[in-house]
Design a protein around this motif. Structure first.
Motif, PDB file in Angstrom:
ATOM      1  N   THR A  62      15.637 -79.279   8.887  1.00 39.84           N
ATOM      2  CA  THR A  62      16.062 -78.264   7.102  1.00 39.84           C
ATOM      3  C   THR A  62      16.722 -78.321   6.341  1.00 39.84           C
ATOM      4  OG1 THR A  62      14.262 -76.613   8.034  1.00 39.84           O
ATOM      5  CG2 THR A  62      16.343 -76.090   6.212  1.00 39.84           C
ATOM      6  N   GLY A  65      16.403 -81.551   4.092  1.00 41.58           N
ATOM      7  CA  GLY A  65      14.951 -81.639   3.933  1.00 41.58           C
ATOM      8  C   GLY A  65      13.838 -82.355   4.021  1.00 41.58           C
ATOM      9  N   HIS A  67      10.913 -80.971   6.846  1.00 40.11           N
ATOM     10  CA  HIS A  67      10.417 -79.731   6.956  1.00 40.11           C
ATOM     11  C   HIS A  67       9.223 -79.759   7.821  1.00 40.11           C
ATOM     12  CE1 HIS A  67      13.073 -77.809   3.743  1.00 40.11           C
ATOM     13  NE2 HIS A  67      12.841 -78.249   2.614  1.00 40.11           N
ATOM     14  N   TRP A 101      10.869 -70.060   8.192  1.00 39.03           N
ATOM     15  CA  TRP A 101      11.804 -70.506   7.577  1.00 39.03           C
ATOM     16  C   TRP A 101      11.629 -72.402   7.131  1.00 39.03           C
ATOM     17  CZ3 TRP A 101      15.864 -68.463   4.961  1.00 39.03           C
ATOM     18  CH2 TRP A 101      16.450 -69.405   3.776  1.00 39.03           C
ATOM     19  N   TYR A 104       8.235 -71.706   5.283  1.00 37.32           N
ATOM     20  CA  TYR A 104       9.352 -70.884   3.402  1.00 37.32           C
ATOM     21  C   TYR A 104       9.082 -72.044   2.856  1.00 37.32           C
ATOM     22  CZ  TYR A 104      11.935 -68.373   0.482  1.00 37.32           C
ATOM     23  OH  TYR A 104      12.828 -68.834  -0.713  1.00 37.32           O
ATOM     24  N   ARG A 105       9.908 -73.223   2.725  1.00 37.18           N
ATOM     25  CA  ARG A 105      11.122 -74.488   1.812  1.00 37.18           C
ATOM     26  C   ARG A 105       9.206 -74.835   1.570  1.00 37.18           C
ATOM     27  NH1 ARG A 105      14.014 -71.560   0.036  1.00 37.18           N
ATOM     28  NH2 ARG A 105      13.443 -73.697  -1.288  1.00 37.18           N
ATOM     29  N   SER A 112       4.865 -67.180   6.063  1.00 37.28           N
ATOM     30  CA  SER A 112       5.907 -67.167   6.871  1.00 37.28           C
ATOM     31  C   SER A 112       6.343 -65.829   6.733  1.00 37.28           C
ATOM     32  CB  SER A 112       7.065 -67.711   5.642  1.00 37.28           C
ATOM     33  OG  SER A 112       8.395 -66.933   5.912  1.00 37.28           O
ATOM     34  N   THR A 147      10.816 -63.655  -4.238  1.00 43.29           N
ATOM     35  CA  THR A 147      10.323 -65.409  -4.286  1.00 43.29           C
ATOM     36  C   THR A 147       8.769 -64.581  -5.200  1.00 43.29           C
ATOM     37  OG1 THR A 147      10.501 -67.651  -3.096  1.00 43.29           O
ATOM     38  CG2 THR A 147       7.671 -66.519  -3.328  1.00 43.29           C
ATOM     39  N   LYS A 252      18.771 -80.923  -0.263  1.00 39.38           N
ATOM     40  CA  LYS A 252      18.512 -80.125  -1.674  1.00 39.38           C
ATOM     41  C   LYS A 252      18.993 -81.026  -3.029  1.00 39.38           C
ATOM     42  CE  LYS A 252      20.445 -75.373  -0.068  1.00 39.38           C
ATOM     43  NZ  LYS A 252      20.791 -74.007  -0.291  1.00 39.38           N
ATOM     44  N   THR A 287      10.943 -84.489   0.065  1.00 36.17           N
ATOM     45  CA  THR A 287      10.729 -83.711   0.983  1.00 36.17           C
ATOM     46  C   THR A 287       9.509 -82.327   1.204  1.00 36.17           C
ATOM     47  OG1 THR A 287      11.504 -81.947  -0.422  1.00 36.17           O
ATOM     48  CG2 THR A 287      13.011 -83.475   0.598  1.00 36.17           C
ATOM     49  N   GLU A 289       8.999 -80.196  -0.898  1.00 34.15           N
ATOM     50  CA  GLU A 289       9.103 -78.998  -1.544  1.00 34.15           C
ATOM     51  C   GLU A 289       9.043 -78.333  -2.743  1.00 34.15           C
ATOM     52  OE1 GLU A 289      12.756 -75.918  -0.404  1.00 34.15           O
ATOM     53  OE2 GLU A 289      12.485 -77.791   0.578  1.00 34.15           O
ATOM     54  N   GLU A 291       8.607 -75.812  -4.108  1.00 37.83           N
ATOM     55  CA  GLU A 291       9.212 -75.177  -5.495  1.00 37.83           C
ATOM     56  C   GLU A 291      10.512 -75.839  -5.854  1.00 37.83           C
ATOM     57  OE1 GLU A 291      11.712 -70.586  -5.455  1.00 37.83           O
ATOM     58  OE2 GLU A 291      11.783 -71.747  -3.725  1.00 37.83           O
TER      59      GLU A 291
END
Length: 400
Positions: A62, A65, A67, A101, A104-105, A112, A147, A252, A287, A289, A291
């Motif tokens: 995680t 990155g 996931h 988690w 969620y990512r 989740s 969220t 990140k 990744t 992700e 979001e």
């Protein structure tokens, strides 16, 4: 014989590998930490220890990155822990949290939530045997509430986790909770509170020598400073993070690049902003992700909007592969809508409205502006409503 002796020694190495992985993770040496947890799994002769190793590997993945790999590792941990029966209940709670988690990512908040609720219920029942998982599950619950725009419930979950870590005397855990309270404040638009919490968390991370957490809290501080209009300070924070991480595979990176884009835009560095926004999108897509991808599209829209309004010379025109501002905002809006992130959807709508009001369809821009404002009101985000009301004629002062 020698072979039997080696087999006898291997299980004794399990706690050593576990501690080594934790130390390496704190130092942001993620690749080496993954190797330590893989060695821990190989050394373990019981399913509970193997489940813990898979769960810790999932966390490192995680942080890197990755996931999808994290989700697979957490599923392996869950199977092993479930097979262990009553002895594996604490490991099962941790595995459920890690799987929740990762989902969620990856943008699956709906999937989740029930997993995290199971992890929280089981860890609460186990009490002292799984109090860290209880605190972690509360953190994820806070993130899920945020969220969905439930900011009061989010802060309550964070405060519960903070109290739990304080009661167990976990200084590093207290820092994590302070960092999450800072993140929660960013999500609801209280940037002054976010900066204060991030600085508190940063002091704890530096005291503990926790480089991994330090990068997270510096990122939060950069976000808070962007929100406060302290663009030069934000840029310094974010460039420092990138220097700290170097060539590390860091999950990140997309977020840091998006924030750096906004910090550069706030200082009129449009060409630099465009480059970091493109990097943010590429890192987010790598990744998966969602979001982060949506944030990157919004930042690309902000760059194109600024270029359209300022009429920059041909030499600084955006490359043809970057769509015009409305297309960028539309993609950001689509993703935030799909993952159920109402507050971020409203922020994208507000930015798009600014573009339309400045150089597009004024009637459409006003309708978007009112929709964004109504969403902030519905979510009980008075600071965002006040910022919108302070803007004269729908134009923006400073950053996008």
């Amino acid at each position: 014989d020698l072979a039997q002796g080696q087999r006898d020694v291997q299980p004794q190495l399990v706690p050593w590998y576990e501690r080594l992985g934790e130390v390496l993770r704190m130092r942001a040496r993620y690749g080496e930490a993954a190797e330590a947890y893989t060695a821990m799994r190989a050394a373990a002769d019981d399913p509970v220890a193997q489940a813990r190793a898979w769960s810790e590997l999932a966390w490192v993945q995680t942080l890197q990155g990755d996931h999808r790999a994290s989700l697979e590792s957490a599923e392996q941990a869950e199977r092993l822990a479930a097979d262990a029966g009553p002895a594996g209940r604490a490991a099962l709670a941790l595995a459920l949290f890690r799987r929740a988690w990762a989902m969620y990512r990856l943008g699956d908040a709906a999937g989740s939530l029930p997993l995290d609720e199971r992890a929280l219920a089981l860890s609460t029942e186990l009490a002292g045997a799984a109090w860290r998982v209880q605190a972690l599950s509360l953190i994820l619950l806070a993130a899920l509430h945020a969220t969905m725009g439930r900011f009061e419930q989010s802060e309550q979950a964070c405060e519960q986790a903070l109290a739990l870590n304080r009661s167990w005397g976990d200084r590093r855990g207290v820092g994590v909770m302070l960092g999450n309270l800072g993140q929660s404040a960013i999500q609801r638009g209280d940037y002054a509170a976010a900066a204060a919490r991030s600085l508190e968390a940063l002091a704890v991370a530096r005291e503990m020598g926790d480089r991994d957490s330090e990068t997270a809290y510096l990122t939060n501080l950069g976000a808070a400073r962007v929100g406060l209009g302290e663009y030069a300070a934000a840029e310094a924070d974010l460039r420092r993070i990138m220097e700290m991480m170097g060539a590390a595979h860091w999950g990140k990176l997309s977020l840091a690049c998006t924030l750096l884009t906004e910090a550069c835009l706030g200082q009129g560095k449009v060409a630099e902003a465009l480059e970091t926004a493109r990097r943010a999108l590429a890192a987010g897509q790598e990744t998966g992700e969602r979001e982060f991808i949506a944030w990157a599209w919004r930042s690309l829209g902000n760059c194109r909007s600024r270029m359209a309004r300022l009429g920059l010379p041909e030499g600084t025109a955006p490359p043809s592969e970057v769509p015009p501002a409305p297309s960028c905002y539309a993609e950001s809006l689509r993703i935030f809508t799909e993952i159920g992130s109402e507050a971020e959807r409203a922020r994208t709508m507000r930015n798009w409205a600014r573009y339309e009001l400045a150089c597009g369809d004024r009637e459409r821009g006003l309708a978007m502006w009112q929709e964004a404002r109504a969403t902030f009101e519905k979510l009980n985000m008075p600071l965002e409503v006040a910022r919108m009301d302070a803007e004269v004629g729908g134009t923006t002062n400073g950053n996008e």
